[in-house]
Design a protein around this motif. Structure first.
Motif: not given
Length: 394
Positions: A191-209, A250-254, A296-300
């Motif tokens: 799709a040549s869509d950088p925003c979608l690719s960035a969303v995917r990187q966000y979700m990958r980051a949460l996997v490693y979180f 939240v990654i930085a908080a952890r 709030m989640s970061a504080a938790v």
């Protein structure tokens, strides 16, 4: 009063520790947590929080799911959810096979609307319904995108893969979620869509979180921002950038990096003040409310429970907030209330989370561990807590 069986997270940590031929003190020496806490978690007297489990998995060189026991097989079989996963897995394997001669090309607008509808169902936590519809939609989108390729069809296919990831994560099938994210990247590139690719990187980051690999998660957030830098400064790009900052917080908080938490929250707030509520952008729920929820989640995650509870009591959730986010807030709030001694409030929050999002709450590791903790903290278990414990299979 329910009693713990030997299939709780603490017991699995104990079993894996013994397999690694480590004493409790030896494992505790590899953790950023005390021997006393490890002992309490192993015997079930304290809940195994997500960050504690991630640290144990890393120290034992095993996957987090070995310790969480996800998916929860007994419950999944009883709820007949497991049979929904196989068709999803099969549909994800169609991506590179080209057009399917057994299928007819479907109207693009119908498929695009269908992909959007599934995102909406997942946010409403209608997981069974979305899981049933997803494989057919992925098959039709794959066939039609190969037959009559267009940017919008590839974008919708990427969205459908993202839905596969969301469902897999919520049901504990993390291996399948990783496949879905790979497919999402494959479609986003077409799709040549950088925003979608960035969303995917966000979700990958949460996997490693979840896995406790915070440095990799931070790098993925930075990579997402790099992709956004390739797009025009639209409302969409700003919302995705803001959500990346929330993920980074939240990654930085952890990782116990409080200065990075403040930076990410500040940047996300700045964007939210500029564009307002943007919950419609990629179903990320980005906006001022989500900034407050992540603060709030970061504080938790930093174990600042008193501060997190103060924040939680000030948060007023708008009626249009996605049900999935509402339930996540209630689960975080219940953990905070339990850790600060407000056990009645913690149970009340969990009951409310169950009311608004029963499937998500039942399979959420934090909800299950909080219920386990409340059982052990209660001298005389209230009927409501008994019912909740039975409901999750305790």
């Amino acid at each position: 009063m329910p009693t713990l069986d030997e299939n709780h997270t603490g017991a699995r940590i104990r079993d894996q520790r013994r397999l690694a031929r480590l004493t409790q003190r030896q494992l505790a020496g590899r953790l950023p947590y005390s021997y006393s806490l490890l002992n309490q978690v192993e015997c079930g007297a304290r809940p195994a929080t997500a960050d504690f489990v991630a640290a144990c998995a890393k120290a034992l060189s095993i996957d987090v799911t070995v310790l969480t026991g996800q998916p929860y097989v007994t419950e999944l079989q009883r709820d007949r959810l497991a049979e929904l996963i196989r068709p999803i897995r099969e549909s994800l394997d169609l991506y590179d096979l080209g057009p399917n001669p057994e299928l007819a090309v479907q109207p693009a607008e119908r498929l695009i609307a269908g992909a959007d509808k599934l995102c909406q169902e997942v946010r409403a936590t209608h997981l069974r319904s979305a899981a049933r519809k997803l494989p057919g939609l992925v098959a039709d989108l794959t066939h039609t995108a190969w037959s009559t390729p267009s940017t919008r069809l590839w974008q919708s296919l990427a969205s459908a893969y993202r839905t596969a990831h969301d469902i897999s994560v919520k049901l504990g099938y993390y291996d399948l979620s990783a496949v879905a994210l790979d497919r999402m990247d494959w479609a986003a590139q077409r799709a040549s869509d950088p925003c979608l690719s960035a969303v995917r990187q966000y979700m990958r980051a949460l996997v490693y979180f979840r896995e406790g690999e915070y440095r990799i998660g931070q790098r993925l957030v930075a990579a997402g921002h790099g992709l956004i830098g390739q797009a025009d400064e639209t409302r969409e790009a700003l919302a995705v950038s803001g959500q990346l900052h929330l993920g980074g917080s939240v990654i930085a908080a952890r990782a116990e990096n409080e200065s990075a938490v403040k930076m990410h929250i500040s940047e996300a707030r700045r964007i939210a003040e500029r564009i307002g509520d943007a919950s419609d952008v990629h179903w990320l729920s980005f906006g001022p409310t989500n900034v407050a929820l992540h603060k709030m989640s970061a504080a938790v995650e930093m174990h600042q429970y008193d501060d997190a509870l103060k924040q939680a009591r000030k948060i007023r959730l708008p009626s249009q907030l996605a049900t999935s986010r509402r339930a996540h807030f209630l689960i975080d709030k219940s953990r905070t209330e339990m850790e600060t001694g407000h056990t009645e409030g913690a149970l009340k929050s969990l009951v409310e989370a169950r009311r608004v999002a029963p499937e998500q709450t039942r399979y959420h590791p934090a909800a299950r561990e909080t219920i386990t903790g409340l059982v052990h903290l209660s001298r005389r278990t209230p009927d409501t807590l008994n019912h909740m414990a039975t409901w999750i299979g305790l």
